[in-house]
Scaffold this motif. Structure first.
Motif, PDB file in Angstrom:
ATOM      1  N   ASP A 154      -3.275  58.284 -28.580  1.00 23.55           N
ATOM      2  CA  ASP A 154      -2.308  58.251 -28.178  1.00 23.55           C
ATOM      3  C   ASP A 154      -1.740  57.402 -28.139  1.00 23.55           C
ATOM      4  O   ASP A 154      -0.844  56.656 -28.868  1.00 23.55           O
ATOM      5  CB  ASP A 154      -1.519  59.203 -27.100  1.00 23.55           C
ATOM      6  CG  ASP A 154      -0.607  59.209 -27.066  1.00 23.55           C
ATOM      7  OD1 ASP A 154       0.958  59.277 -27.624  1.00 23.55           O
ATOM      8  OD2 ASP A 154       0.513  59.355 -25.582  1.00 23.55           O
ATOM      9  N   PHE A 155      -2.307  56.165 -27.975  1.00 26.56           N
ATOM     10  CA  PHE A 155      -1.831  55.077 -27.382  1.00 26.56           C
ATOM     11  C   PHE A 155      -2.982  54.119 -27.452  1.00 26.56           C
ATOM     12  O   PHE A 155      -3.937  54.544 -26.382  1.00 26.56           O
ATOM     13  CB  PHE A 155      -0.561  54.686 -26.488  1.00 26.56           C
ATOM     14  CG  PHE A 155       0.062  53.663 -26.019  1.00 26.56           C
ATOM     15  CD1 PHE A 155       0.983  53.185 -26.742  1.00 26.56           C
ATOM     16  CD2 PHE A 155      -0.172  53.286 -25.202  1.00 26.56           C
ATOM     17  CE1 PHE A 155       1.339  52.124 -26.658  1.00 26.56           C
ATOM     18  CE2 PHE A 155      -0.146  51.626 -24.642  1.00 26.56           C
ATOM     19  CZ  PHE A 155       1.452  51.110 -25.395  1.00 26.56           C
TER      20      PHE A 155
ATOM     21  N   MET B 245       6.333  49.895 -22.169  1.00 26.86           N
ATOM     22  CA  MET B 245       6.299  51.028 -22.565  1.00 26.86           C
ATOM     23  C   MET B 245       6.912  51.975 -21.371  1.00 26.86           C
ATOM     24  O   MET B 245       5.778  52.404 -20.464  1.00 26.86           O
ATOM     25  CB  MET B 245       5.281  50.950 -23.196  1.00 26.86           C
ATOM     26  CG  MET B 245       4.415  52.680 -23.940  1.00 26.86           C
ATOM     27  SD  MET B 245       5.928  53.305 -25.807  1.00 26.86           S
ATOM     28  CE  MET B 245       4.670  54.930 -25.191  1.00 26.86           C
TER      29      MET B 245
ATOM     30  N   GLN C 181       7.989  58.208 -23.822  1.00 26.99           N
ATOM     31  CA  GLN C 181       6.970  57.625 -25.565  1.00 26.99           C
ATOM     32  C   GLN C 181       8.327  56.874 -25.961  1.00 26.99           C
ATOM     33  O   GLN C 181       8.417  56.821 -27.024  1.00 26.99           O
ATOM     34  CB  GLN C 181       6.913  58.644 -26.608  1.00 26.99           C
ATOM     35  CG  GLN C 181       5.827  59.465 -26.189  1.00 26.99           C
ATOM     36  CD  GLN C 181       5.424  61.054 -26.973  1.00 26.99           C
ATOM     37  OE1 GLN C 181       5.568  60.239 -28.443  1.00 26.99           O
ATOM     38  NE2 GLN C 181       5.822  61.648 -26.528  1.00 26.99           N
TER      39      GLN C 181
ATOM     40  N   ASN D 122       3.111  55.018 -15.083  1.00 31.12           N
ATOM     41  CA  ASN D 122       4.647  55.365 -16.150  1.00 31.12           C
ATOM     42  C   ASN D 122       4.625  54.481 -16.836  1.00 31.12           C
ATOM     43  O   ASN D 122       4.783  53.835 -18.207  1.00 31.12           O
ATOM     44  CB  ASN D 122       5.609  56.757 -15.906  1.00 31.12           C
ATOM     45  CG  ASN D 122       6.863  56.500 -16.702  1.00 31.12           C
ATOM     46  OD1 ASN D 122       6.331  57.093 -18.031  1.00 31.12           O
ATOM     47  ND2 ASN D 122       7.555  57.106 -16.949  1.00 31.12           N
TER      48      ASN D 122
ATOM     49  N   ARG E 146      -5.406  55.412 -24.585  1.00 30.15           N
ATOM     50  CA  ARG E 146      -4.991  56.385 -24.135  1.00 30.15           C
ATOM     51  C   ARG E 146      -5.074  57.902 -25.057  1.00 30.15           C
ATOM     52  O   ARG E 146      -4.432  57.822 -26.088  1.00 30.15           O
ATOM     53  CB  ARG E 146      -4.020  56.649 -23.343  1.00 30.15           C
ATOM     54  CG  ARG E 146      -3.008  58.175 -22.902  1.00 30.15           C
ATOM     55  CD  ARG E 146      -1.559  57.981 -22.007  1.00 30.15           C
ATOM     56  NE  ARG E 146      -1.101  57.999 -23.560  1.00 30.15           N
ATOM     57  CZ  ARG E 146      -0.117  57.824 -22.929  1.00 30.15           C
ATOM     58  NH1 ARG E 146       1.098  57.338 -21.812  1.00 30.15           N
ATOM     59  NH2 ARG E 146       1.550  57.818 -24.521  1.00 30.15           N
TER      60      ARG E 146
ATOM     61  N   GLN F  96       5.869  55.208 -20.687  1.00 32.13           N
ATOM     62  CA  GLN F  96       5.249  56.723 -22.127  1.00 32.13           C
ATOM     63  C   GLN F  96       5.960  58.019 -21.479  1.00 32.13           C
ATOM     64  O   GLN F  96       4.897  58.283 -22.174  1.00 32.13           O
ATOM     65  CB  GLN F  96       3.821  56.461 -20.740  1.00 32.13           C
ATOM     66  CG  GLN F  96       2.936  55.066 -20.808  1.00 32.13           C
ATOM     67  CD  GLN F  96       1.526  55.771 -19.709  1.00 32.13           C
ATOM     68  OE1 GLN F  96       1.141  56.161 -20.102  1.00 32.13           O
ATOM     69  NE2 GLN F  96       1.544  54.967 -18.365  1.00 32.13           N
ATOM     70  N   LYS F  97       6.195  58.378 -20.388  1.00 34.17           N
ATOM     71  CA  LYS F  97       6.895  59.912 -19.978  1.00 34.17           C
ATOM     72  C   LYS F  97       7.435  59.706 -21.946  1.00 34.17           C
ATOM     73  O   LYS F  97       7.557  61.360 -22.570  1.00 34.17           O
ATOM     74  CB  LYS F  97       7.403  60.362 -19.217  1.00 34.17           C
ATOM     75  CG  LYS F  97       6.638  60.306 -18.082  1.00 34.17           C
ATOM     76  CD  LYS F  97       7.420  59.984 -17.022  1.00 34.17           C
ATOM     77  CE  LYS F  97       6.287  60.034 -15.602  1.00 34.17           C
ATOM     78  NZ  LYS F  97       7.126  61.052 -14.129  1.00 34.17           N
TER      79      LYS F  97
END
Length: 328
Positions: free
Chosen positions: A62-63, A103, A108, A76, A55, A105-106
């Protein structure tokens, strides 16, 4: 006539009650339907096997994740098995692996468990559980922690084991608690190292400083030291400055090798000990006392040199040193 009016009033009351109940039930039904729909949305799950997930945000990585299996809930929350991947931060990349994890995501927020490993270019943390808050840049770990940190200025390698660990990546301060044991290995191996033990340890990376608290033990060459707390200044190893300092009920033990080939135990007690590594000496203050063979030496300040029988006493009623001609 009166009865008819009463019946009419009762009938109207019943109608109004029914209407209120209907409105209420309708509202409850709509609320229930909304909750069912919301619940259905919450259970929206996508499942994948043998995944390589990547991502990016604003065209920046980012990831990254490679795992045996992956569940994505509501686009998410991610749940994964046998994850390996990278968290890309503005100033660093964190490589991670574990048996399982998730994880958000929103937020982090990363959670890992089972044979956890998290590392960057200067640190490597291993534990049973670990969480990382990417927004606050806070890390917490527990269970069988084994860490290895490289001091950026001195390139000293610091190995630490403990029960718990917290690290603030913003301030670059890591705190270890619970049966802390560690070792400092100098870049040049012939310079030796330091072994330490305490209940709490803090490593301040910008200052290249280690702080120890509660039941402190330090072993350096021939010295065995105990105290209430201590500080180690990694940058001062080759300077005419204090390399480590101990405070509160300080005790020193050293086995001195005598010219005859025998050895003698030296004990020292004080409220403060300051070690100057380059000069090879320790300075005792705060009611210092040295027990060496049959001698007891007291003074305002006492200076010892490692594996040297000579004792220097300053600011006493009479300054003196003791050097034996014959061994006990």
């Amino acid at each position: 006539m009166h009865n008819k009016k009463s019946l009419a009033t009762i009938f109207i009351f019943i109608l109004l009650s029914c209407w209120v109940m209907y409105i209420s039930l309708s509202a409850d039904t709509r609320k229930l339907n909304n909750e069912v729909v919301a619940e259905a949305k919450m259970e929206e799950i996508s499942e994948f096997d043998e995944v390589h997930y990547f991502r990016s945000t604003a065209k920046k990585p980012d990831f990254e994740l490679t795992s045996q299996s992956l569940e994505i809930i509501n686009q998410n929350l991610m749940k994964f098995i046998e994850p390996q991947g990278v968290l890309f931060q503005a100033d660093r990349s964190l490589k991670y692996s574990a048996k399982r994890g998730n994880m958000n995501q929103k937020k982090q927020f990363l959670t890992l468990s089972g044979d956890v490993s998290l590392k960057d270019k200067l640190s490597d943390y291993k534990s049973e559980k670990l969480t990382y808050d990417g927004q606050k840049k806070l890390m917490h770990a527990s269970g069988g922690i084994n860490s290895e940190i490289i001091d950026e200025k001195t390139r000293d390698i610091i190995k630490i084991s403990s029960e718990y660990m917290s690290s603030d990546l913003n301030s670059e301060i890591a705190v270890f608690t619970g049966d802390v044991k560690g070792q400092i290995q100098r870049r040049r191996r012939y310079e030796g190292g330091v072994k330490f033990q305490s209940e709490l340890m803090a490593f301040n990376s910008p200052k290249s400083q280690i702080s120890l608290d509660n039941y402190v033990e330090i072993r350096r060459n021939n010295y065995y030291l105990t105290a209430g707390r201590a500080e180690i200044f990694l940058e001062n190893f080759n300077k005419k400055l204090k390399y480590y300092t101990l405070y509160d009920d300080v005790k020193l033990e050293e086995r001195i090798n005598l010219p005859s080939g025998k050895s003698q135990l030296r004990r020292a007690f004080a409220e403060k000990l300051e070690a100057r590594q380059r000069e090879g000496k320790v300075i005792l203050t705060g009611a210092p006392r040295v027990e060496q063979g049959k001698d007891i030496i007291k003074g305002y300040q006492i200076t010892l040199k490692e594996n040297v029988e000579l004792v220097e006493v300053d600011d006493a009623k009479s300054s003196f040193s003791i050097k034996r001609k014959k061994d006990d």
